[in-house]
Motif scaffolding. Structure first.
Motif, PDB file in Angstrom:
ATOM      1  N   ARG A 186     -17.403   8.013   1.197  1.00 40.06           N
ATOM      2  CA  ARG A 186     -17.904   6.687   1.559  1.00 40.06           C
ATOM      3  C   ARG A 186     -17.400   5.628   0.569  1.00 40.06           C
ATOM      4  NH1 ARG A 186     -24.158   6.660   3.078  1.00 40.06           N
ATOM      5  NH2 ARG A 186     -23.574   7.538   5.066  1.00 40.06           N
ATOM      6  N   ARG A 187     -17.424   5.961  -0.734  1.00 39.71           N
ATOM      7  CA  ARG A 187     -16.919   5.033  -1.748  1.00 39.71           C
ATOM      8  C   ARG A 187     -15.419   4.801  -1.591  1.00 39.71           C
ATOM      9  NH1 ARG A 187     -18.396   8.085  -6.020  1.00 39.71           N
ATOM     10  NH2 ARG A 187     -20.500   8.677  -5.524  1.00 39.71           N
ATOM     11  N   ARG A 188     -14.687   5.846  -1.258  1.00 42.10           N
ATOM     12  CA  ARG A 188     -13.245   5.715  -1.051  1.00 42.10           C
ATOM     13  C   ARG A 188     -12.967   4.767   0.109  1.00 42.10           C
ATOM     14  NH1 ARG A 188      -9.713   6.588   2.348  1.00 42.10           N
ATOM     15  NH2 ARG A 188     -11.085   7.716   3.753  1.00 42.10           N
ATOM     16  N   LEU A 189     -13.664   4.974   1.214  1.00 43.36           N
ATOM     17  CA  LEU A 189     -13.490   4.122   2.389  1.00 43.36           C
ATOM     18  C   LEU A 189     -13.920   2.689   2.088  1.00 43.36           C
ATOM     19  CD1 LEU A 189     -12.786   3.765   5.376  1.00 43.36           C
ATOM     20  CD2 LEU A 189     -15.106   4.520   5.927  1.00 43.36           C
ATOM     21  N   LEU A 190     -15.032   2.532   1.388  1.00 39.51           N
ATOM     22  CA  LEU A 190     -15.509   1.202   1.027  1.00 39.51           C
ATOM     23  C   LEU A 190     -14.471   0.481   0.173  1.00 39.51           C
ATOM     24  CD1 LEU A 190     -17.945  -0.700   1.237  1.00 39.51           C
ATOM     25  CD2 LEU A 190     -18.866   0.384  -0.805  1.00 39.51           C
ATOM     26  N   GLY A 191     -13.903   1.179  -0.799  1.00 44.92           N
ATOM     27  CA  GLY A 191     -12.864   0.583  -1.644  1.00 44.92           C
ATOM     28  C   GLY A 191     -11.643   0.192  -0.842  1.00 44.92           C
ATOM     29  N   GLU A 192     -11.250   1.067   0.080  1.00 41.74           N
ATOM     30  CA  GLU A 192     -10.089   0.794   0.937  1.00 41.74           C
ATOM     31  C   GLU A 192     -10.324  -0.447   1.790  1.00 41.74           C
ATOM     32  OE1 GLU A 192      -8.688   3.101   4.829  1.00 41.74           O
ATOM     33  OE2 GLU A 192      -8.534   4.342   3.025  1.00 41.74           O
ATOM     34  N   LEU A 193     -11.514  -0.546   2.376  1.00 42.65           N
ATOM     35  CA  LEU A 193     -11.833  -1.699   3.226  1.00 42.65           C
ATOM     36  C   LEU A 193     -11.954  -2.984   2.410  1.00 42.65           C
ATOM     37  CD1 LEU A 193     -14.444  -0.015   5.607  1.00 42.65           C
ATOM     38  CD2 LEU A 193     -12.125  -0.739   6.208  1.00 42.65           C
ATOM     39  N   MET A 194     -12.551  -2.896   1.231  1.00 44.91           N
ATOM     40  CA  MET A 194     -12.696  -4.087   0.373  1.00 44.91           C
ATOM     41  C   MET A 194     -11.327  -4.575  -0.108  1.00 44.91           C
ATOM     42  SD  MET A 194     -15.883  -4.916   0.270  1.00 44.91           S
ATOM     43  CE  MET A 194     -16.445  -5.734  -1.174  1.00 44.91           C
ATOM     44  N   THR A 195     -10.453  -3.648  -0.453  1.00 46.60           N
ATOM     45  CA  THR A 195      -9.106  -4.018  -0.890  1.00 46.60           C
ATOM     46  C   THR A 195      -8.358  -4.718   0.236  1.00 46.60           C
ATOM     47  OG1 THR A 195      -9.032  -2.148  -2.421  1.00 46.60           O
ATOM     48  CG2 THR A 195      -6.924  -3.119  -1.790  1.00 46.60           C
ATOM     49  N   ALA A 196      -8.460  -4.159   1.441  1.00 44.48           N
ATOM     50  CA  ALA A 196      -7.800  -4.773   2.593  1.00 44.48           C
ATOM     51  C   ALA A 196      -8.365  -6.164   2.864  1.00 44.48           C
ATOM     52  CB  ALA A 196      -7.954  -3.893   3.821  1.00 44.48           C
ATOM     53  N   MET A 197      -9.676  -6.293   2.703  1.00 38.44           N
ATOM     54  CA  MET A 197     -10.316  -7.576   2.961  1.00 38.44           C
ATOM     55  C   MET A 197      -9.897  -8.612   1.912  1.00 38.44           C
ATOM     56  SD  MET A 197     -14.362  -8.391   3.477  1.00 38.44           S
ATOM     57  CE  MET A 197     -14.760  -8.455   1.734  1.00 38.44           C
ATOM     58  N   SER A 198      -9.803  -8.205   0.645  1.00 37.95           N
ATOM     59  CA  SER A 198      -9.420  -9.159  -0.398  1.00 37.95           C
ATOM     60  C   SER A 198      -7.935  -9.521  -0.306  1.00 37.95           C
ATOM     61  CB  SER A 198      -9.748  -8.618  -1.785  1.00 37.95           C
ATOM     62  OG  SER A 198      -8.995  -7.460  -2.059  1.00 37.95           O
ATOM     63  N   ALA A 199      -7.120  -8.598   0.192  1.00 35.38           N
ATOM     64  CA  ALA A 199      -5.692  -8.884   0.338  1.00 35.38           C
ATOM     65  C   ALA A 199      -5.440  -9.904   1.436  1.00 35.38           C
ATOM     66  CB  ALA A 199      -4.927  -7.594   0.640  1.00 35.38           C
TER      67      ALA A 199
END
Length: 169
Positions: free
Chosen positions: A38-51
Motif C-alpha cells: 500500500r505504501r509503495r502504491l501510495l508513493g507511486e501515485l503521489m510521485t505521479a501526481m507531483s510530477a
C-alpha cells in the motif's frame, strides 16, 4: 487529490482478514506485506501526481491498468496459440484451455491469429504441428522489437525467400 490517492491505495490493496485457523505470525506477516504494498502504491501515485499536477490519479491509474490488461490478453493469446498449435504429440484440448482461461471453447478457438502462430514459430524456431507455418527468417531478438508479430513467415503458400546474393536492392 491527496485524499483520492489515499483512497486508491486502500481500494487497490485491500485489507487482509485473518483466517480462523491462521497462525498469528502468518497473519502479521500478511498485514506487513499489505502495508508495504500500500505504501509503495501510495508513493507511486503521489510521485505521479507531483510530477504532473494536472494529471488525474484515477484516470492515470485506469490507463495504466488498461495497458496491463492488454498485455495480459496478448500473453493469453500467445499461450493459447502455443498450446493448440505447437505442443506435441497432441495439442491441449479446447475444453481444458477454456476452463483454465474462463473463456468459452469458441473464444479459445478464435483468441489467436496466424500472426500469433508465426510469431511463436519464429521465437521457438519450429514450424507449427500442421506444418503450415514456419519460422520467420529474422532472428528472435529482432522480432521482439515489433509490438505485433508479423505474418511474413514462410507459410506453405509463400514464395521462397530471395537470398541476399540474388537480390540487387
Amino acid at each position: 487529490m491527496e485524499e483520492i490517492v489515499k483512497d486508491l491505495a486502500r481500494i487497490l490493496v485491500p485489507s487482509v482478514a485473518q483466517a480462523e485457523e491462521e497462525d498469528e505470525r502468518d497473519y502479521q506477516a500478511r498485514v506487513k506485506s499489505q502495508d508495504t504494498e500500500r505504501r509503495r502504491l501510495l508513493g507511486e501515485l503521489m510521485t505521479a501526481m507531483s510530477a504532473s499536477p494536472q494529471e488525474d490519479p484515477v484516470l492515470a491509474k485506469l490507463s495504466e491498468l488498461a495497458l496491463r490488461k492488454l498485455d495480459i490478453q496478448r500473453q493469453i493469446s500467445l499461450m493459447l496459440a502455443y498450446a493448440r498449435e505447437f505442443v506435441r504429440p497432441e495439442p491441449y484440448r479446447l475444453r481444458s484451455l477454456a476452463e483454465a482461461t474462463g473463456m468459452s471453447i469458441s473464444g479459445v478457438r478464435t483468441a489467436y491469429t496466424s500472426d500469433d502462430i508465426t510469431y511463436i514459430a519464429t521465437e521457438i524456431r519450429r514450424k507449427n504441428n500442421k506444418g503450415t507455418i514456419f519460422p520467420n527468417q529474422q532472428s528472435g531478438a529482432q522480432s521482439h522489437e515489433q509490438d505485433k508479430p508479423s505474418s511474413s513467415g514462410n507459410q506453405w503458400w509463400a514464395l521462397p525467400a530471395k537470398t541476399s546474393e540474388s537480390s540487387s536492392s
